[in-house]
Design a protein around this motif. Structure first.
Motif, mmCIF file in Angstrom:
data_model
loop_
_atom_site.group_PDB
_atom_site.id
_atom_site.type_symbol
_atom_site.label_atom_id
_atom_site.label_comp_id
_atom_site.label_asym_id
_atom_site.label_seq_id
_atom_site.Cartn_x
_atom_site.Cartn_y
_atom_site.Cartn_z
ATOM 1 N N ASP A 1 19.569 -11.887 -27.228
ATOM 2 C CA ASP A 1 18.156 -11.957 -27.612
ATOM 3 C C ASP A 1 17.335 -11.841 -26.332
ATOM 4 O O ASP A 1 17.322 -12.778 -25.510
ATOM 5 N N ASN A 2 16.689 -10.702 -26.169
ATOM 6 C CA ASN A 2 15.965 -10.473 -24.911
ATOM 7 C C ASN A 2 14.730 -11.354 -24.778
ATOM 8 O O ASN A 2 14.146 -11.442 -23.709
ATOM 9 N N ARG A 3 14.323 -12.009 -25.855
ATOM 10 C CA ARG A 3 13.176 -12.917 -25.762
ATOM 11 C C ARG A 3 13.555 -14.185 -25.011
ATOM 12 O O ARG A 3 12.766 -14.802 -24.328
ATOM 13 N N THR A 4 14.834 -14.589 -25.181
ATOM 14 C CA THR A 4 15.266 -15.867 -24.593
ATOM 15 C C THR A 4 16.394 -15.699 -23.576
ATOM 16 O O THR A 4 16.720 -16.629 -22.850
ATOM 17 N N LYS B 1 19.382 -15.553 -24.457
ATOM 18 C CA LYS B 1 20.586 -16.187 -25.034
ATOM 19 C C LYS B 1 21.461 -15.134 -25.710
ATOM 20 O O LYS B 1 20.943 -14.158 -26.254
ATOM 21 N N TYR C 1 24.674 -14.393 -28.569
ATOM 22 C CA TYR C 1 25.256 -14.929 -29.820
ATOM 23 C C TYR C 1 26.451 -14.079 -30.199
ATOM 24 O O TYR C 1 26.455 -12.864 -29.967
ATOM 25 N N ILE D 1 19.529 -17.150 -34.592
ATOM 26 C CA ILE D 1 18.909 -16.515 -33.425
ATOM 27 C C ILE D 1 17.420 -16.868 -33.427
ATOM 28 O O ILE D 1 16.643 -16.327 -34.196
ATOM 29 N N LYS D 2 17.056 -17.821 -32.577
ATOM 30 C CA LYS D 2 15.697 -18.370 -32.601
ATOM 31 C C LYS D 2 15.137 -18.450 -31.192
ATOM 32 O O LYS D 2 15.891 -18.552 -30.225
ATOM 33 N N THR D 3 13.803 -18.507 -31.138
ATOM 34 C CA THR D 3 13.172 -18.697 -29.827
ATOM 35 C C THR D 3 12.949 -20.181 -29.527
ATOM 36 O O THR D 3 12.792 -20.585 -28.387
ATOM 37 N N SER D 4 12.913 -20.994 -30.595
ATOM 38 C CA SER D 4 12.736 -22.444 -30.416
ATOM 39 C C SER D 4 13.315 -23.120 -31.659
ATOM 40 O O SER D 4 13.517 -22.457 -32.679
ATOM 41 N N ASP E 1 11.468 -22.336 -34.793
ATOM 42 C CA ASP E 1 11.435 -20.924 -35.216
ATOM 43 C C ASP E 1 12.309 -20.763 -36.467
ATOM 44 O O ASP E 1 13.378 -21.369 -36.579
ATOM 45 N N LEU F 1 15.936 -15.101 -37.066
ATOM 46 C CA LEU F 1 15.794 -13.698 -37.466
ATOM 47 C C LEU F 1 16.233 -13.497 -38.910
ATOM 48 O O LEU F 1 17.071 -14.239 -39.428
#
Ligand code: CMC
Length: 443
Positions: free
Chosen positions: A10-13, A15, A17, A35-38, A41, A44
């Motif tokens: 996940d390029n936002r975080t 992380k 998976y 798959i979450k940003t927080s 969240d 996905l």
């Protein structure tokens, strides 16, 4: 070493998976939720309108390899069943999973035939339809009405009840269909004759006039049987999906089957053979084919009876029907539309547009030509599809009911509407022109 999993970063975080790959190429959509940003969240989700790349169930009933043009019921190739089986035996295979031995076949045939009669109130109910009612609309309403005649059908978790409703509906569909047809003709309804075969009895209920006993033509009786075999199931098509989706809220199977009939009614599904015939009639002559091809390529219209969501090679059912058409014409005389159909197919299959879009004739391209030669009006075409598909619907429904992974079908959505706003008194709302623009988009 190769692993059966998918790694996602996940390029936002930043992380990563690891998601297991099951059944040789399936990932669980629910795995995306991790798959979450927080922690707050939602996670996905996948967006797949029309389910073009989403499996909604695991099924053992029908196998299709669309690229190779393969169709099998419970592992048996459609070509073998069409040549060697009959509809009732194929229905047994679809519903129960195995071909019957002689004793089980006879019991099954008997069990279906004792359900061919319908309650007299059903007859009266049908008489209430307008004289020009579409037979598919009549069938749709009447299948739903069966729900009120068999309250025991609500016991969907009871195996014996499921079996009984399956036999009932397979038994009664030809009767309901024939009554609908006779209604449109203003003819008295004909009661079932259980001395005849499943399709022979159907023909008797359709076509019997003053003769004491109707004798079906054996070639046409067999042709109808083959058509019924070819239409008995087709995995997760629109109507099977309707059957499962409505069935997932646990109404009785007649309510779910009414939804399946409704789904089949549409011109993109069971209504396509009527549209295919209309298309051929509109072409009118072989010399007009190039013009039609041009209009299809200009996207002015679609060629009905061509293309398929799953088959990207020849639909194997169309191949069988093309041959069957000529056997039927030996009895009925040739339907002149066949010449246009064969030439249209030849030209289309050599054309870049059709080749590159992988558009081939589907089951509906030739079935209508046969039905028309046999004397069926076009409005009966989807009804003729619904009768045999009942075996598939009931098998799909029973599989869904027994599947511990299934729950009420309830997709997610991607909300693209207004964010929070507050109620305004009626005379303080935006001017009519602005409001109408917004409202008109909704219908
Ligand atoms: N004639 C012309 N072009 C077509 C046709 C057609 N019959 N079918 C698909 N295409 C084109 C379509 O324009 C699109 O082109 P592009 O990508 O350049 O925009 C491309 O092929 C893909 O079409 P689609 O609509 O995205 O494909 P789909 O998988 O959603 O639709 C279908 C499948 C059966 C609804 C469609 O092929 C169709 O409308 N066929 C005519 C109706 C018909 O015969 N239906 C019976 C299906 S078989 C019986 C059954 O299962 O009920």
């Amino acid at each position: 070493m190769a692993k059966n999993s998918l790694s996602i970063v996940d390029n936002r975080t930043g992380k990563s998976y690891e998601i297991p790959i099951e059944e040789g190429g399936v990932i669980r959509a629910s795995a995306l939720r991790n798959i979450k940003t927080s922690p707050e969240d939602f996670g996905l989700m996948s967006y797949d309108p029309a389910f073009t790349n989403t499996a909604s169930c695991r099924s053992k009933i029908t196998f299709i390899d669309g690229d190779k043009g393969i169709l099998r019921y419970r592992g048996y190739p459609i070509e073998e069943l069409a040549e060697k089986s009959n509809y009732l035996e194929t229905a047994y295979l679809i519903v129960k999973g195995e071909l019957p031995d002689r004793e089980h076949y006879q019991r099954w045939e008997n069990n279906i035939k004792i359900h061919t009669m319908v309650h007299e109130s059903i007859k009266q109910f049908m008489q209430g339809y307008r004289y020009d009612a579409h037979p598919m609309g009549m069938l749709l309403g009447t299948v739903g009405a069966l729900s009120t005649f068999y309250p025991d059908a609500a016991n969907i978790n009871d195996l014996e009840s499921r079996r009984l409703q399956t036999r009932r509906l397979i038994g009664k569909m030809p009767t309901l269909a024939a009554f609908a047809y006779r209604h449109t003709r203003g003819l008295p309804y004909v009661y079932p004759d259980n001395d005849l075969s499943y399709t022979g009895n159907f023909m008797s209920m359709l076509f019997k006039m003053t003769e004491l006993k109707y004798k079906p033509n054996p070639v046409l009786e067999r042709a109808l049987d083959v058509l019924f075999i070819l239409h008995a199931d087709h995995e997760q098509n629109c109507s099977a999906n309707a059957m499962r989706s409505v069935g997932s809220s646990q109404p009785d199977p007649y309510a779910a089957a009414a939804a399946a009939v409704a789904a089949l009614y549409g011109p993109l599904h069971g209504g396509a053979n009527e549209q295919a015939i209309r298309g051929l009639m509109e072409i009118g002559s072989v010399k007009n084919i190039p013009d039609m091809i041009k209009r299809v390529k200009n996207r002015e219209r679609r060629l009905m009876g061509f293309g398929h969501r799953v088959y990207k090679n020849y639909d194997p059912r169309a191949k069988i029907l093309k041959k069957l058409a000529y056997e039927v014409f030996e009895v009925t005389g040739k339907n002149p539309l066949i010449d246009i159909a064969v030439e249209l197919e030849r030209i289309a299959l050599e054309d870049d547009y059709f080749v590159s879009h992988k558009l081939y004739p589907n089951v509906d391209f030739y079935s209508g030509i046969i039905y028309q030669a046999m004397g069926f009006p076009m409005t009966m075409f989807p009804v003729l599809f619904a009768i045999p598909r009942t075996a598939g619907w009931m098998a799909q429904w029973a599989e869904m009911v027994r599947d511990p992974e299934q729950a009420i079908a309830r997709p997610r959505q991607v909300y693209i509407g207004e964010q929070l706003r507050h109620y305004a008194p009626i005379d303080q709302r935006p001017k009519p022109t602005q409001r109408e623009d917004a409202v008109s988009e909704a219908i």
